[in-house]
Write a protein that holds these residues in place. Structure first.
Motif, PDB file in Angstrom:
ATOM      1  N   VAL A  16     -97.189 106.883-157.018  1.00 16.48           N
ATOM      2  CA  VAL A  16     -96.591 105.639-156.525  1.00 16.48           C
ATOM      3  C   VAL A  16     -97.617 104.871-155.691  1.00 16.48           C
ATOM      4  O   VAL A  16     -97.752 103.651-155.830  1.00 16.48           O
ATOM      5  CB  VAL A  16     -95.323 105.935-155.700  1.00 16.48           C
ATOM      6  N   MET A  45     -93.606 103.556-148.278  1.00 21.10           N
ATOM      7  CA  MET A  45     -92.753 104.141-149.305  1.00 21.10           C
ATOM      8  C   MET A  45     -91.395 104.548-148.728  1.00 21.10           C
ATOM      9  O   MET A  45     -90.360 104.292-149.322  1.00 21.10           O
ATOM     10  CB  MET A  45     -93.423 105.352-149.941  1.00 21.10           C
ATOM     11  N   ARG A  49     -88.057 102.782-150.121  1.00 21.91           N
ATOM     12  CA  ARG A  49     -87.069 103.498-150.931  1.00 21.91           C
ATOM     13  C   ARG A  49     -85.641 103.307-150.432  1.00 21.91           C
ATOM     14  O   ARG A  49     -84.686 103.609-151.139  1.00 21.91           O
ATOM     15  CB  ARG A  49     -87.417 104.975-151.061  1.00 21.91           C
ATOM     16  N   PHE A  52     -83.246 101.560-152.594  1.00 19.74           N
ATOM     17  CA  PHE A  52     -82.627 102.295-153.689  1.00 19.74           C
ATOM     18  C   PHE A  52     -81.396 103.082-153.230  1.00 19.74           C
ATOM     19  O   PHE A  52     -80.884 103.906-153.974  1.00 19.74           O
ATOM     20  CB  PHE A  52     -83.637 103.275-154.304  1.00 19.74           C
ATOM     21  N   PHE A  60     -83.485 108.580-154.370  1.00 21.39           N
ATOM     22  CA  PHE A  60     -84.870 108.398-153.941  1.00 21.39           C
ATOM     23  C   PHE A  60     -85.154 109.011-152.569  1.00 21.39           C
ATOM     24  O   PHE A  60     -86.290 109.063-152.140  1.00 21.39           O
ATOM     25  CB  PHE A  60     -85.245 106.911-153.968  1.00 21.39           C
ATOM     26  N   GLU A  78     -89.463 102.966-162.763  1.00 22.28           N
ATOM     27  CA  GLU A  78     -89.024 103.328-161.411  1.00 22.28           C
ATOM     28  C   GLU A  78     -90.212 103.432-160.455  1.00 22.28           C
ATOM     29  O   GLU A  78     -90.126 102.998-159.301  1.00 22.28           O
ATOM     30  CB  GLU A  78     -88.237 104.637-161.436  1.00 22.28           C
ATOM     31  N   LEU A  82     -90.621 101.135-157.200  1.00 22.21           N
ATOM     32  CA  LEU A  82     -90.821 101.671-155.854  1.00 22.21           C
ATOM     33  C   LEU A  82     -92.109 101.115-155.251  1.00 22.21           C
ATOM     34  O   LEU A  82     -92.145 100.771-154.064  1.00 22.21           O
ATOM     35  CB  LEU A  82     -90.846 103.201-155.869  1.00 22.21           C
ATOM     36  N   ALA A  85     -91.300  97.799-154.018  1.00 20.35           N
ATOM     37  CA  ALA A  85     -90.568  97.883-152.750  1.00 20.35           C
ATOM     38  C   ALA A  85     -91.538  98.174-151.598  1.00 20.35           C
ATOM     39  O   ALA A  85     -91.356  97.661-150.492  1.00 20.35           O
ATOM     40  CB  ALA A  85     -89.493  98.967-152.831  1.00 20.35           C
TER      41      ALA A  85
END
Length: 152
Positions: A16, A45, A49, A52, A60, A78, A82, A85
């Protein structure tokens, strides 16, 4: 960061992080040591998340920080979502620091150094990213036959 023994049943944070880092231009990241960079990326992160929290397909928040991975396998979409995000969180952080700078030096001086244009771009980017993420989460959920069956 790469680990040859990564289990393919899981998505690792570094997967990610790489996608996120490819979407932002920041000299700040290059100046950080590995531990500091990892801490900052995890913060983005972790905050990202939260978007979500209503996502039904996967949780998540189900991760394993010790092994630096999620306890499930994400699709590429996904992972990209992420990372997007995370970018939203990065934009919000810059937006907040720019707004604090404007307040600290005053509106007139801030406008003189053309900070207002940067602030406007950040605000526009924040709104656009937020809308895109919400729309994409909705699309993913409604296209998931396991959740809603075949929609015809």
């Amino acid at each position: 960061m790469a680990n040859e023994s990564n289990d393919p049943k899981y998505t690792y944070y570094e997967e990610v992080y790489k996608v996120f880092l490819n979407t932002v231009d920041s000299y700040d990241f290059a100046q950080m040591d590995d531990d500091e960079l990892e801490s900052v990326l995890y913060g983005y992160m972790d905050s990202g998340r939260l978007l979500f929290s209503t996502y039904i397909a996967k949780d998540f928040m189900d991760d394993d920080p010790e092994n630096k991975r999620f306890n499930f396998k994400m699709t590429r979409v996904e992972i990209a979502l992420l990372a997007q995000a995370m970018k939203l969180e990065w934009v919000r952080e810059h937006l907040n620091s720019e707004e604090l700078m404007r307040k600290a030096i005053g509106d007139r001086d801030f406008n003189t150094v053309q900070g207002y244009q940067y602030l406007d771009r950040l605000q526009t980017m924040e709104k656009q990213l937020s809308r895109e993420i919400t729309a994409q989460i909705n699309r993913l959920e409604y296209s998931n036959p396991e959740l809603y069956g075949e929609m015809k």
